[in-house]
Every structure is written in structure tokens, then in C-alpha cells.
Write a protein that holds these residues in place. Structure first.
Motif, PDB file in Angstrom:
ATOM      1  N   UNK A  70       0.811  -1.220   0.000  1.00 35.23           N
ATOM      2  CA  UNK A  70       0.000   0.000   0.000  1.00 35.23           C
ATOM      3  C   UNK A  70       0.842   1.268   0.000  1.00 35.23           C
ATOM      4  N   UNK A  71       2.124   1.133  -0.281  1.00 38.31           N
ATOM      5  CA  UNK A  71       2.990   2.315  -0.319  1.00 38.31           C
ATOM      6  C   UNK A  71       2.994   2.908  -1.723  1.00 38.31           C
ATOM      7  N   UNK A  72       3.294   4.170  -1.809  1.00 31.03           N
ATOM      8  CA  UNK A  72       3.381   4.815  -3.116  1.00 31.03           C
ATOM      9  C   UNK A  72       4.618   4.304  -3.848  1.00 31.03           C
ATOM     10  N   UNK A  73       4.631   4.462  -5.150  1.00 27.09           N
ATOM     11  CA  UNK A  73       5.797   4.020  -5.922  1.00 27.09           C
ATOM     12  C   UNK A  73       7.050   4.751  -5.451  1.00 27.09           C
ATOM     13  N   UNK A  74       6.931   6.046  -5.182  1.00 26.15           N
ATOM     14  CA  UNK A  74       8.087   6.824  -4.748  1.00 26.15           C
ATOM     15  C   UNK A  74       8.666   6.274  -3.442  1.00 26.15           C
ATOM     16  N   UNK A  75       7.813   5.995  -2.457  1.00 28.58           N
ATOM     17  CA  UNK A  75       8.277   5.430  -1.190  1.00 28.58           C
ATOM     18  C   UNK A  75       8.867   4.033  -1.384  1.00 28.58           C
ATOM     19  N   UNK A  76       8.251   3.257  -2.256  1.00 29.40           N
ATOM     20  CA  UNK A  76       8.736   1.913  -2.570  1.00 29.40           C
ATOM     21  C   UNK A  76      10.135   1.990  -3.173  1.00 29.40           C
ATOM     22  N   UNK A  77      10.296   2.879  -4.130  1.00 36.35           N
ATOM     23  CA  UNK A  77      11.587   3.067  -4.806  1.00 36.35           C
ATOM     24  C   UNK A  77      12.664   3.478  -3.803  1.00 36.35           C
ATOM     25  N   UNK A  78      12.344   4.443  -2.969  1.00 34.87           N
ATOM     26  CA  UNK A  78      13.309   4.922  -1.973  1.00 34.87           C
ATOM     27  C   UNK A  78      13.675   3.803  -1.004  1.00 34.87           C
ATOM     28  N   UNK A  79      12.690   3.049  -0.535  1.00 31.82           N
ATOM     29  CA  UNK A  79      12.943   1.968   0.415  1.00 31.82           C
ATOM     30  C   UNK A  79      13.881   0.909  -0.140  1.00 31.82           C
ATOM     31  N   UNK A  80      13.799   0.666  -1.423  1.00 33.98           N
ATOM     32  CA  UNK A  80      14.672  -0.336  -2.039  1.00 33.98           C
ATOM     33  C   UNK A  80      16.088   0.183  -2.266  1.00 33.98           C
ATOM     34  N   UNK A  95      13.895  -0.957 -14.010  1.00 28.84           N
ATOM     35  CA  UNK A  95      12.950  -1.886 -14.637  1.00 28.84           C
ATOM     36  C   UNK A  95      12.510  -2.948 -13.631  1.00 28.84           C
ATOM     37  N   UNK A  96      13.444  -3.449 -12.836  1.00 27.99           N
ATOM     38  CA  UNK A  96      13.107  -4.462 -11.839  1.00 27.99           C
ATOM     39  C   UNK A  96      12.234  -3.885 -10.728  1.00 27.99           C
ATOM     40  N   UNK A  97      12.526  -2.679 -10.299  1.00 33.07           N
ATOM     41  CA  UNK A  97      11.716  -2.036  -9.253  1.00 33.07           C
ATOM     42  C   UNK A  97      10.299  -1.804  -9.763  1.00 33.07           C
ATOM     43  N   UNK A  98      10.163  -1.356 -10.997  1.00 32.79           N
ATOM     44  CA  UNK A  98       8.833  -1.170 -11.585  1.00 32.79           C
ATOM     45  C   UNK A  98       8.091  -2.498 -11.676  1.00 32.79           C
TER      46      UNK A  98
END
Length: 116
Positions: A70-80, A95-98
Motif C-alpha cells: 500500500x505504499x506509493x511508488x516513490x516510497x517503494x523506490x526509496x525503500x529499495x 525496470x526491476x523495481x517497476x
């Protein structure tokens, strides 16, 4: 031999560029991005799960992977891309993160949850 090449060339140009669907790719990445799958700590659909329970200084504790569906893509990207306690660093491409984010959104749809 050259005749066979000319016959097969149009078919190869019309063929899809991948043998697997985007969801198959995303699933394989979620289950095993670089050795330890996301599902081991974050659950099959990113809902989060308790990985281990333990006792430290007579206090019961647990180690859990938080929900990530339920996290936004931006938060997901940063977390990774930021080192966190317990979270392995995978050095994933954009590409893998998307693809991983796509997987989580598709699983939410399958589970019947609202997708923002």
C-alpha cells in the motif's frame, strides 16, 4: 539455407520480444530477486509478515517485514535504495523495481483490495 532464413525472418520480427508475460517476470523477481525472495519477509502479496520471534533481555520481541502493498511508488523506490535494518540491499534496476511494484499492485487486484 539462405531460403530458410528469409522464410523465418518475418516470423521472428513479428514475434513478441519476451517469452514470459510481465506478471510472470514480476512474480519470478518477487520470489527470488537476488537469492532471498521478498515474499519471505513481506508475504505473498506484500501484506507483511512476522519472520521470527525471539527474546532479548527477558523481553519478547519479533522481527517482521512491514506491509509493502500500500505504499506509493516513490516510497517503494526509496525503500529499495536505502539501507535499513534487516532489509538486504538488492541493487535492482529501475525496470526491476517497476516490475516488483507492478506485481504488488496486481496482487492487490487479485485479492480484491482497492488499488490507489
Amino acid at each position: 539455407m539462405r531460403g530458410i532464413l528469409f522464410v523465418l525472418l518475418p516470423f521472428s520480427l513479428l514475434a513478441k520480444s519476451s517469452f514470459i508475460t510481465p506478471m510472470e517476470y514480476a512474480t519470478s523477481l518477487y520470489k527470488n530477486p537476488r537469492g532471498i525472495g521478498c515474499h519471505k519477509c513481506h508475504g505473498e502479496s506484500g501484506e507483511g509478515r512476522v519472520v521470527a520471534k525471539y527474546e532479548h533481555k527477558n523481553e519478547k520481541k519479533s522481527f517482521a517485514g512491514p506491509p509493502i502493498n500500500s505504499v506509493s511508488f516513490n516510497d517503494f523506490f526509496i525503500s529499495l535504495n536505502v539501507r535499513k535494518n534487516g532489509m538486504p540491499r538488492y541493487f535492482l534496476t529501475q525496470k526491476e523495481i517497476k516490475a516488483l511494484y507492478f506485481y504488488l499492485q496486481e496482487k492487490k487486484r487479485e485479492d480484491g483490495a482497492d488499488v490507489k
